[in-house]
Design a protein around this motif. Structure first.
Motif, PDB file in Angstrom:
ATOM      1  N   GLU A 130       0.830  -1.201   0.000  1.00  0.00           N
ATOM      2  CA  GLU A 130       0.000   0.000   0.000  1.00  0.00           C
ATOM      3  C   GLU A 130       0.866   1.254   0.000  1.00  0.00           C
ATOM      4  O   GLU A 130       0.585   2.215  -0.722  1.00  0.00           O
TER       5      GLU A 130
ATOM      6  N   GLN B 232       2.338   1.652  -3.419  1.00  0.00           N
ATOM      7  CA  GLN B 232       1.332   2.153  -4.359  1.00  0.00           C
ATOM      8  C   GLN B 232       1.140   3.662  -4.195  1.00  0.00           C
ATOM      9  O   GLN B 232       1.070   4.395  -5.183  1.00  0.00           O
TER      10      GLN B 232
ATOM     11  N   GLU C 292       1.917   6.584  -7.006  1.00  0.00           N
ATOM     12  CA  GLU C 292       0.937   7.593  -7.401  1.00  0.00           C
ATOM     13  C   GLU C 292       1.514   8.996  -7.239  1.00  0.00           C
ATOM     14  O   GLU C 292       1.332   9.864  -8.100  1.00  0.00           O
TER      15      GLU C 292
END
Length: 82
Positions: A25, A28, A32
């Motif tokens: 997570e 990720q 981004e």
């Protein structure tokens, strides 16, 4: 394998999966953020190119004006080289 060893192994795997999930997570989110930073950098690069073009044009124009001014002063005898 005893039942306590099996429970310990299952708990260990569950903990590892939790840590792995948290790491993925975070990765990720970092990806981004990187994508957003790249998009902003592309925009800034385009504006920087435009500013460099304007700056170069101003320098060339000022050099031409200064050259013409010094030439006209030399012709009029007003130019003094100290």
């Amino acid at each position: 394998m005893s039942s306590s060893a099996a429970i310990a192994t299952a708990t260990s795997r569950a903990t590892q999966y939790t840590v792995l999930n948290a790491s993925l997570e975070k990765l990720q989110k970092n990806l981004e953020q990187l994508e957003q930073n790249v998009e902003v950098t592309v925009i800034h690069t385009e504006w920087t190119k435009r500013l460099l073009t304007i700056h170069s044009s101003l320098l060339m124009a000022s050099a031409k004006v200064l050259d013409e001014t010094s030439s006209s002063q030399e012709q009029e005898g007003e130019y003094h080289d100290d």
